[in-house]
Design a protein around this motif. Structure first.
Motif, PDB file in Angstrom:
ATOM      1  N   ARG A  63      60.319  25.021   4.490  1.00 26.58           N
ATOM      2  CA  ARG A  63      58.859  25.113   4.336  1.00 26.58           C
ATOM      3  C   ARG A  63      58.277  26.279   5.136  1.00 26.58           C
ATOM      4  NH1 ARG A  63      57.325  21.448   1.029  1.00 26.58           N
ATOM      5  NH2 ARG A  63      58.229  19.378   0.971  1.00 26.58           N
ATOM      6  N   LEU A  64      58.801  26.524   6.332  1.00 28.41           N
ATOM      7  CA  LEU A  64      58.344  27.662   7.130  1.00 28.41           C
ATOM      8  C   LEU A  64      58.686  28.970   6.421  1.00 28.41           C
ATOM      9  CD1 LEU A  64      57.182  29.040   9.639  1.00 28.41           C
ATOM     10  CD2 LEU A  64      59.444  28.785  10.710  1.00 28.41           C
ATOM     11  N   VAL A  65      59.901  29.081   5.899  1.00 31.34           N
ATOM     12  CA  VAL A  65      60.311  30.291   5.188  1.00 31.34           C
ATOM     13  C   VAL A  65      59.384  30.525   4.000  1.00 31.34           C
ATOM     14  CG1 VAL A  65      62.158  31.372   3.826  1.00 31.34           C
ATOM     15  CG2 VAL A  65      62.716  30.169   5.949  1.00 31.34           C
ATOM     16  N   VAL A  66      59.076  29.472   3.257  1.00 30.84           N
ATOM     17  CA  VAL A  66      58.196  29.612   2.090  1.00 30.84           C
ATOM     18  C   VAL A  66      56.807  30.052   2.515  1.00 30.84           C
ATOM     19  CG1 VAL A  66      57.052  28.326   0.230  1.00 30.84           C
ATOM     20  CG2 VAL A  66      59.513  28.066   0.607  1.00 30.84           C
ATOM     21  N   ARG A  67      56.268  29.470   3.571  1.00 29.34           N
ATOM     22  CA  ARG A  67      54.939  29.897   4.052  1.00 29.34           C
ATOM     23  C   ARG A  67      54.956  31.376   4.429  1.00 29.34           C
ATOM     24  NH1 ARG A  67      54.756  25.110   6.879  1.00 29.34           N
ATOM     25  NH2 ARG A  67      55.055  26.134   8.872  1.00 29.34           N
ATOM     26  N   LEU A 100      59.161  27.628  -3.276  1.00 26.32           N
ATOM     27  CA  LEU A 100      58.319  28.804  -3.498  1.00 26.32           C
ATOM     28  C   LEU A 100      57.709  28.769  -4.898  1.00 26.32           C
ATOM     29  CD1 LEU A 100      57.269  31.538  -2.452  1.00 26.32           C
ATOM     30  CD2 LEU A 100      59.378  32.570  -3.345  1.00 26.32           C
ATOM     31  N   ALA A 101      58.517  28.448  -5.888  1.00 23.72           N
ATOM     32  CA  ALA A 101      58.014  28.378  -7.263  1.00 23.72           C
ATOM     33  C   ALA A 101      56.915  27.328  -7.370  1.00 23.72           C
ATOM     34  CB  ALA A 101      59.157  28.050  -8.223  1.00 23.72           C
ATOM     35  N   ARG A 102      57.108  26.187  -6.759  1.00 21.77           N
ATOM     36  CA  ARG A 102      56.100  25.125  -6.804  1.00 21.77           C
ATOM     37  C   ARG A 102      54.798  25.616  -6.182  1.00 21.77           C
ATOM     38  NH1 ARG A 102      57.918  20.460  -3.615  1.00 21.77           N
ATOM     39  NH2 ARG A 102      59.632  20.511  -5.086  1.00 21.77           N
ATOM     40  N   GLU A 103      54.888  26.280  -5.028  1.00 21.77           N
ATOM     41  CA  GLU A 103      53.679  26.769  -4.342  1.00 21.77           C
ATOM     42  C   GLU A 103      52.943  27.831  -5.154  1.00 21.77           C
ATOM     43  OE1 GLU A 103      52.140  25.868  -1.406  1.00 21.77           O
ATOM     44  OE2 GLU A 103      53.502  24.163  -1.468  1.00 21.77           O
ATOM     45  N   LEU A 104      53.688  28.656  -5.874  1.00 23.86           N
ATOM     46  CA  LEU A 104      53.075  29.748  -6.639  1.00 23.86           C
ATOM     47  C   LEU A 104      52.672  29.341  -8.051  1.00 23.86           C
ATOM     48  CD1 LEU A 104      55.449  32.689  -5.635  1.00 23.86           C
ATOM     49  CD2 LEU A 104      53.175  32.174  -4.708  1.00 23.86           C
ATOM     50  N   SER A 110      56.560  35.039 -14.357  1.00 24.59           N
ATOM     51  CA  SER A 110      56.089  33.849 -13.637  1.00 24.59           C
ATOM     52  C   SER A 110      57.244  32.914 -13.345  1.00 24.59           C
ATOM     53  CB  SER A 110      54.989  33.125 -14.429  1.00 24.59           C
ATOM     54  OG  SER A 110      53.891  33.979 -14.630  1.00 24.59           O
ATOM     55  N   VAL A 111      58.301  33.494 -12.802  1.00 25.04           N
ATOM     56  CA  VAL A 111      59.512  32.736 -12.521  1.00 25.04           C
ATOM     57  C   VAL A 111      60.084  33.175 -11.176  1.00 25.04           C
ATOM     58  CG1 VAL A 111      61.050  34.352 -13.772  1.00 25.04           C
ATOM     59  CG2 VAL A 111      61.732  31.964 -13.510  1.00 25.04           C
ATOM     60  N   VAL A 112      60.642  32.202 -10.455  1.00 26.19           N
ATOM     61  CA  VAL A 112      61.424  32.470  -9.252  1.00 26.19           C
ATOM     62  C   VAL A 112      62.870  32.198  -9.635  1.00 26.19           C
ATOM     63  CG1 VAL A 112      61.938  31.776  -6.880  1.00 26.19           C
ATOM     64  CG2 VAL A 112      59.559  31.841  -7.670  1.00 26.19           C
ATOM     65  N   GLY A 153      71.264  36.483  -1.749  1.00 26.69           N
ATOM     66  CA  GLY A 153      71.801  36.193  -0.428  1.00 26.69           C
ATOM     67  C   GLY A 153      73.080  35.395  -0.540  1.00 26.69           C
ATOM     68  N   PRO A 154      73.713  35.152   0.597  1.00 24.60           N
ATOM     69  CA  PRO A 154      74.999  34.454   0.591  1.00 24.60           C
ATOM     70  C   PRO A 154      74.838  32.958   0.327  1.00 24.60           C
ATOM     71  CG  PRO A 154      74.290  34.808   2.833  1.00 24.60           C
ATOM     72  CD  PRO A 154      73.285  35.508   1.950  1.00 24.60           C
ATOM     73  N   MET A 155      75.961  32.326   0.018  1.00 23.01           N
ATOM     74  CA  MET A 155      75.930  30.875  -0.141  1.00 23.01           C
ATOM     75  C   MET A 155      75.528  30.245   1.178  1.00 23.01           C
ATOM     76  SD  MET A 155      80.011  30.137  -0.583  1.00 23.01           S
ATOM     77  CE  MET A 155      80.635  31.669  -1.231  1.00 23.01           C
ATOM     78  N   GLY A 156      74.720  29.211   1.081  1.00 27.72           N
ATOM     79  CA  GLY A 156      74.260  28.525   2.285  1.00 27.72           C
ATOM     80  C   GLY A 156      73.019  29.124   2.915  1.00 27.72           C
ATOM     81  N   ALA A 157      72.442  30.153   2.307  1.00 25.85           N
ATOM     82  CA  ALA A 157      71.234  30.769   2.870  1.00 25.85           C
ATOM     83  C   ALA A 157      69.983  29.975   2.526  1.00 25.85           C
ATOM     84  CB  ALA A 157      71.089  32.209   2.375  1.00 25.85           C
ATOM     85  N   GLY A 158      70.065  29.101   1.515  1.00 28.00           N
ATOM     86  CA  GLY A 158      68.906  28.301   1.118  1.00 28.00           C
ATOM     87  C   GLY A 158      68.203  28.822  -0.121  1.00 28.00           C
ATOM     88  N   LYS A 159      68.884  29.610  -0.932  1.00 29.14           N
ATOM     89  CA  LYS A 159      68.246  30.234  -2.101  1.00 29.14           C
ATOM     90  C   LYS A 159      67.636  29.203  -3.058  1.00 29.14           C
ATOM     91  CE  LYS A 159      71.930  32.498  -3.344  1.00 29.14           C
ATOM     92  NZ  LYS A 159      72.957  32.174  -2.344  1.00 29.14           N
ATOM     93  N   SER A 160      68.385  28.167  -3.379  1.00 28.95           N
ATOM     94  CA  SER A 160      67.884  27.160  -4.326  1.00 28.95           C
ATOM     95  C   SER A 160      66.762  26.329  -3.727  1.00 28.95           C
ATOM     96  CB  SER A 160      69.018  26.244  -4.792  1.00 28.95           C
ATOM     97  OG  SER A 160      69.966  26.990  -5.505  1.00 28.95           O
ATOM     98  N   THR A 161      66.950  25.867  -2.518  1.00 33.98           N
ATOM     99  CA  THR A 161      65.926  25.030  -1.865  1.00 33.98           C
ATOM    100  C   THR A 161      64.630  25.819  -1.684  1.00 33.98           C
ATOM    101  OG1 THR A 161      67.626  23.779  -0.707  1.00 33.98           O
ATOM    102  CG2 THR A 161      65.397  23.691   0.207  1.00 33.98           C
ATOM    103  N   ILE A 162      64.736  26.999  -1.129  1.00 35.58           N
ATOM    104  CA  ILE A 162      63.549  27.825  -0.872  1.00 35.58           C
ATOM    105  C   ILE A 162      62.944  28.307  -2.183  1.00 35.58           C
ATOM    106  CG2 ILE A 162      62.813  30.049   0.109  1.00 35.58           C
ATOM    107  CD1 ILE A 162      64.847  29.305   2.452  1.00 35.58           C
ATOM    108  N   GLY A 163      63.783  28.681  -3.131  1.00 38.08           N
ATOM    109  CA  GLY A 163      63.287  29.122  -4.434  1.00 38.08           C
ATOM    110  C   GLY A 163      62.486  28.049  -5.142  1.00 38.08           C
ATOM    111  N   ARG A 164      62.984  26.821  -5.111  1.00 34.60           N
ATOM    112  CA  ARG A 164      62.284  25.700  -5.763  1.00 34.60           C
ATOM    113  C   ARG A 164      60.916  25.466  -5.108  1.00 34.60           C
ATOM    114  NH1 ARG A 164      66.259  22.701  -5.520  1.00 34.60           N
ATOM    115  NH2 ARG A 164      67.046  23.075  -7.597  1.00 34.60           N
TER     116      ARG A 164
END
Length: 188
Positions: free
Chosen positions: A159-163, A24-28, A75-77, A11-22
């Protein structure tokens, strides 16, 4: 339904890839890798410096090598840089053994989220919004083509996106599985 071996976030810069990825990885229980940060670590220099010294093409070559290496991991995001989709040769590395999530956001949200970030070489321009619009027009079709799932992030907390992602990637209840089948599992 089992979890994918790899989850790749584009996705584009500012979409939240790093924040959401981190998150998501923790949850999984997966490892998280930000491809841009890994390139910086291995080079010992930040991305603006790499762009200044090697140009965008030099950076893209480093990125392609990194994505190819990450395509072999499990086993990686993986959160990619916004331009990772621009090299057709990267498409196989992004898709191989992976579930690809496109975090889609409006240009207005991108402007808001990136306006103070000096670590984005492409936005060091007189009109960053015009740059973001141009990049969106070029890259959106590529993101959409590669994505197994398109997740809209405007006005949603990470957090909503990850859920929502977890429910779509690995639905646990019969009701969730029916909903995923009904919606076609493509746009959220």
């Amino acid at each position: 339904m089992s979890l994918p071996r790899r989850i790749v976030i584009i996705g584009p810069m500012g979409a939240g890839k790093s924040t959401i990825g981190r998150l998501l990885a923790r949850e999984l229980g997966y490892r998280f890798v930000d491809s841009d940060r890994l390139i910086e670590e291995r080079c010992g220099a930040n991305i603006p410096w790499i762009f200044d010294v090697e140009g965008e093409e030099g950076f893209r070559q480093r990125e392609a090598a990194m994505l190819s290496e990450l395509a072999e991991q499990e086993s990686v995001v993986v959160a990619t840089g916004g331009g990772a989709v621009m090299k057709a040769g990267n498409h196989d590395s992004l898709k191989r053994n992976a579930f690809v999530v496109y975090l889609k956001t409006s240009v207005e949200q991108q402007v808001e989220r990136t306006r103070r970030d000096k670590n984005r070489p492409l936005l060091q321009a007189e009109d960053p919004e015009a740059v973001l619009r141009e990049l969106f027009d070029i890259r959106d079709p590529l993101y959409s083509k590669l994505a197994d799932l398109i997740m809209y992030t405007d006005r949603k907390s990470p957090r909503l996106v990850v859920r929502q992602l977890i429910n779509l990637i690995n639905p646990k209840t019969p009701r969730q599985r029916r909903q995923v089948r009904k919606e076609g599992h493509r746009h959220v």
